[in-house]
Write an enzyme that holds these catalytic residues in place. Structure first.
Site, PDB file in Angstrom:
ATOM      1  N   LYS A   1     -10.961 -44.665 -33.457  1.00 46.31           N
ATOM      2  CA  LYS A   1     -12.039 -43.856 -32.885  1.00 46.31           C
ATOM      3  C   LYS A   1     -12.499 -42.854 -33.951  1.00 46.31           C
ATOM      4  O   LYS A   1     -11.816 -41.883 -34.249  1.00 46.31           O
ATOM      5  CB  LYS A   1     -11.530 -43.115 -31.635  1.00 46.31           C
ATOM      6  CG  LYS A   1     -12.634 -42.468 -30.795  1.00 46.31           C
ATOM      7  CD  LYS A   1     -13.071 -41.128 -31.313  1.00 46.31           C
ATOM      8  CE  LYS A   1     -14.160 -40.490 -30.455  1.00 46.31           C
ATOM      9  NZ  LYS A   1     -14.781 -39.326 -31.125  1.00 46.31           N
TER      10      LYS A   1
ATOM     11  N   GLU B   1      -2.951 -34.337 -39.434  1.00 43.82           N
ATOM     12  CA  GLU B   1      -3.445 -33.463 -40.483  1.00 43.82           C
ATOM     13  C   GLU B   1      -4.536 -32.600 -39.878  1.00 43.82           C
ATOM     14  O   GLU B   1      -5.517 -33.112 -39.345  1.00 43.82           O
ATOM     15  CB  GLU B   1      -3.971 -34.277 -41.666  1.00 43.82           C
ATOM     16  CG  GLU B   1      -2.881 -34.949 -42.482  1.00 43.82           C
ATOM     17  CD  GLU B   1      -1.886 -33.976 -43.062  1.00 43.82           C
ATOM     18  OE1 GLU B   1      -2.272 -32.819 -43.373  1.00 43.82           O
ATOM     19  OE2 GLU B   1      -0.704 -34.340 -43.197  1.00 43.82           O
TER      20      GLU B   1
ATOM     21  N   VAL C   1      -7.340 -29.208 -31.604  1.00 45.78           N
ATOM     22  CA  VAL C   1      -7.306 -30.565 -31.042  1.00 45.78           C
ATOM     23  C   VAL C   1      -6.022 -31.270 -31.462  1.00 45.78           C
ATOM     24  O   VAL C   1      -5.389 -31.979 -30.671  1.00 45.78           O
ATOM     25  CB  VAL C   1      -8.546 -31.359 -31.480  1.00 45.78           C
ATOM     26  CG1 VAL C   1      -8.457 -32.797 -30.995  1.00 45.78           C
ATOM     27  CG2 VAL C   1      -9.815 -30.700 -30.944  1.00 45.78           C
ATOM     28  N   GLY C   2      -5.615 -31.079 -32.699  1.00 49.45           N
ATOM     29  CA  GLY C   2      -4.397 -31.713 -33.176  1.00 49.45           C
ATOM     30  C   GLY C   2      -3.184 -31.338 -32.357  1.00 49.45           C
ATOM     31  O   GLY C   2      -2.319 -32.180 -32.069  1.00 49.45           O
TER      32      GLY C   2
ATOM     33  N   GLY D   1      -8.155 -33.680 -37.902  1.00 53.20           N
ATOM     34  CA  GLY D   1      -9.161 -32.868 -37.233  1.00 53.20           C
ATOM     35  C   GLY D   1      -8.697 -31.429 -37.153  1.00 53.20           C
ATOM     36  O   GLY D   1      -7.840 -30.990 -37.940  1.00 53.20           O
TER      37      GLY D   1
END
Length: 493
Positions: free
Chosen positions: A182, A256, A238-239, A234
């Site tokens: 994605k 990362e 979000v990670g 990202g």
């Protein structure tokens, strides 16, 4: 292979599900040129959860055959894909410039970097695939085998739309795993181009699926029962959600994330070199690199000279259309990103001890319609949110330090730990920096950005989680080991 159309012809976007190119049936996906937001670069429709299920099912069906394919045969496909990418580097580099905002030269360079990554992992077939250890028992050997782990979920960002996917997907495929990918919806065209190259190189059906889909389906990808491991690049926010979701499932994850990378300019630094490298680190790719230089700590004795030259040269940077060869810095990825970066600067200037040295305001000419932000340098009298929070744009914060050691301490004073740089000719200062600064990548007399494909890449603290990427270090994440204690029945008697 789809040819690269002119700027007047939006490219039709398609997902790749199993062995077929698919026109989505969801929301419109409009890929715009950030230099001229009215210009549509590519257009298509999103796919949804059903496509995700189909892609994971296709990967499961393809997994045994792909794992059983001899490593040299898998490597040959990656080598052919690298040749296809190289062949299209000029055209795809120009598309990257139109889609993401890098200059044409940077775009072409990134496409060629992706080809280099593919070639490196193609060559893994010629390197050892396991280890043999001595046993303390007569007639026995101990073998460590590296085996595929299963379907890899890959989630990639906008800022390196072909290089970052390459350095995740190439090792996953090389080590025998299928991939469901994605990409960021800001850069769907280059994602489709990389997929075209791999399919054109002979990748079997189902081994790679490309999902042009929304964040909700991305979340479902992370948690899908058919996914063995997830690799993500990202933001840190979000990670951490990806890490938490994988943790609840006991699913290995490689993340990362953000960076707030700093350079230390020490008293003996060659100032011309330091200024040039800091400018490149801060403003190349419009500051949209996880390794970009966003902070500088400079020793007081050379601060006046360094800052004066830095501002003079930053003010002289040519900002404009990324396809114009005279342009040194292009736009941000979107108008929304432009507005966010300018708002961060405006808020910082309301706080005491923050001074604007150059840039910081929207353009008033035609560039004001695009996602352009001028190179911006601010000096801070002390600690500030601008020193600690990632802006992800062409914004550089400068602080003065009374001593070289204080400058190194300022560099290390961050929740992030991806990259740093130190400018000095003193070996003892380099040794001190290497021990003191907690980062995954340390540059000496060069910019904080940049990493070669044959060595480990990744950060610590809030910048990274899990095994490192790139080079042979990638094998740790994309394979599982079996330790085999091997002896014959005769030796056992």
């Amino acid at each position: 292979m789809t040819s690269s159309p002119t700027s007047a012809e939006p490219v039709p976007l398609r997902s790749r599900i199993g062995g077929a190119w698919v026109d989505g049936d969801g929301a419109d996906l409009v890929d715009r040129n950030p230099a001229r937001p009215d210009e549509v670069v590519a257009h298509g429709r999103l796919v949804g959860r059903a496509a995700l299920d189909d892609a994971v099912a296709a990967a499961a069906a393809a997994a045994p055959g792909w794992a059983a394919t001899p490593f040299p045969a898998r490597g040959a496909i990656l080598a052919r894909a690298a040749a296809i990418v190289d062949e299209h580097a000029e055209a795809w580099g120009a598309e990257l410039a139109r889609e993401e905002g890098k200059t044409r030269a940077e775009g072409v360079g990134e496409v060629r970097r992706a080809a280099d990554v593919l070639r490196f992992y193609a060559a893994e077939a010629q390197r050892p695939v396991g280890e043999v250890y001595a046993s303390p028992r007569p007639g026995e050997q101990i073998h460590v085998l590296h085996k595929p782990v299963g379907t890899i979920g890959v989630i990639t960002p906008f800022n390196f739309p072909i290089a970052i996917p390459a350095w995740k997907i190439a090792p996953a495929l090389a080590y025998g795993n299928p991939v469901v990918w994605k990409p960021s919806l800001d850069v769907p065209l280059l994602a489709m181009r990389l997929t075209e190259a791999l399919v054109g190189a002979g990748l079997p059906e189902g081994v790679l699926s490309l999902l042009l889909t929304d964040d909700g389906t991305a979340g479902a990808l992370v948690e899908h029962p058919g996914i063995a491991r997830v690799t993500f690049t990202g933001s840190t926010a979000v990670g951490r959600r990806v890490i938490a979701a994988c943790g609840a499932l006991a699913r290995p994850v490689q993340a990362e994330m953000g960076g707030k990378n700093a350079a230390a300019v020490l008293a003996d630094a060659e100032l011309g070199l330091a200024v040039g490298e800091v400018l490149a680190g801060a403003f190349r790719s419009t500051g949209q690199k996880c390794t970009a230089t966003s902070r500088v700590a400079v020793t007081e004795t050379v601060a006046d000279a360094f800052v004066a030259e830095l501002v003079r040269r930053a003010d002289a940077i040519t900002v404009g259309d990324p396809l114009d060869d005279a342009t040194w810095m292009g736009p941000l990825v979107s108008v929304a990103a432009r507005d966010r970066v300018l708002a961060s600067v405006a808020e910082a200037l309301k706080r005491p001890g923050v001074r604007l040295l150059c840039g910081g305001h929207p353009f008033e000419d035609d560039r004001g319609k695009g996602a352009f932000v001028p190179p911006t340098v601010l000096e801070l009298d002390g600690d500030d949110e601008l020193w600690r929070s990632e802006v992800f744009g062409p914004v550089l914060a400068v602080r003065r330090a009374p001593t070289d050691r204080a400058a190194l301490d300022l560099v290390d004073d961050s929740a992030y730990g991806l990259s740093a740089a130190v400018f000095t000719n003193r070996l003892d200062a380099v040794e001190e920096a290497a021990q003191l600064i907690d980062v995954g990548v340390l540059h000496v007399n060069s910019e904080t950005a940049g990493a070669d494909p044959h060595v480990p890449f990744g950060g610590g603290k809030a910048s990274g989680f899990g095994p490192k990427e790139q080079g042979r270090a990638a094998r740790e994440f994309f394979t599982a080991t079996t330790t085999v204690y091997l002896r014959s029945a005769a030796a056992a008697r």
